[in-house]
Design an enzyme around this catalytic site. Sequence first.
Site, PDB file in Angstrom:
ATOM      1  N   TYR A  17       2.813   7.866   0.818  1.00  0.00           N
ATOM      2  CA  TYR A  17       1.807   6.913   0.362  1.00  0.00           C
ATOM      3  C   TYR A  17       1.108   7.416  -0.895  1.00  0.00           C
ATOM      4  O   TYR A  17       0.990   6.702  -1.894  1.00  0.00           O
ATOM      5  CB  TYR A  17       0.797   6.671   1.481  1.00  0.00           C
ATOM      6  N   ASP A  51      10.822  -9.880   0.886  1.00  0.00           N
ATOM      7  CA  ASP A  51      10.728  -8.427   0.930  1.00  0.00           C
ATOM      8  C   ASP A  51      10.693  -7.965  -0.516  1.00  0.00           C
ATOM      9  O   ASP A  51      11.701  -8.039  -1.230  1.00  0.00           O
ATOM     10  CB  ASP A  51      11.945  -7.849   1.666  1.00  0.00           C
ATOM     11  N   VAL A  52       9.536  -7.493  -0.973  1.00  0.00           N
ATOM     12  CA  VAL A  52       9.382  -7.192  -2.395  1.00  0.00           C
ATOM     13  C   VAL A  52      10.246  -6.018  -2.855  1.00  0.00           C
ATOM     14  O   VAL A  52      10.404  -5.804  -4.063  1.00  0.00           O
ATOM     15  CB  VAL A  52       7.910  -6.929  -2.770  1.00  0.00           C
TER      16      VAL A  52
END
Length: 253
Positions: free
Chosen positions: A158, A63-64
């Site tokens: 986003y 999980d970055v």
Amino acid sequence: MTETKTKVALVTGAGAGIGRAAAKALLKGGYQVVLTGRNLEKLQKAIVDIGGNHENCLAVSCDVGNPEQVKKLFAETKAKFGRIDVLFNNAGMGAPAIPMEDLTYEQWMNVVNANLCGAFLCSQEAIRMMKAQSPQGGRIINNGSISAHAPRPMSAPYTATKHAISGLTKTIALDGRPFNIACGQIDIGNAATEMTERMAAGIIQADQSIKVEPRMDVDHVGQAVLHMAQLPLESNILNMTIMATKMPFVGRG
């Protein structure tokens, strides 16, 4: 173009879509490739799909947005291949297309952690390796978006993170100069992946109408990433936009 047979590339979000296409192009271009994402099974399948094997590819679940998992990812990369020459910060996600005031804090932070914090954390570790290795240096490629230039309706998390990626890219490009570290951004419009299937069925436009949008072969994106990666470190593509030719981006729709 430089010889890439002994070079190492790490691709985040590599289990499907743009990440898998980039991993495929880099592998075919002569790189040893580390594929990372949350789902180890998907990563292992992706390695088979792109024609890789245990010798030239490594799958690492990560999980970055988690600093400790990112440290482990780069430690495993170093243990397997000894260095890193290219990092493609591709992992990302969006939030539901709902009015901004209806988004929860958790929905906002999920996107920030994946799209922005993930790119920051992976870049930190890559820079540490690139500065310490011999020969020194490397290249970081950040996946921006058409949204880094113009938003879609109801895309605040986003779009905000993709604008932030532009700032991160320029800062890395500046701070990396003394250490032979190049950094560029690729902004992608309507690659045909699982994430863009809704565009083929019709997606909301700025005037609130619903229209089908053209898409392009995702392998074209992979080739563009490879082109950026293969440049000698004395040269850098700071910004590249690759998009479906007929998508409603340039002009007024």
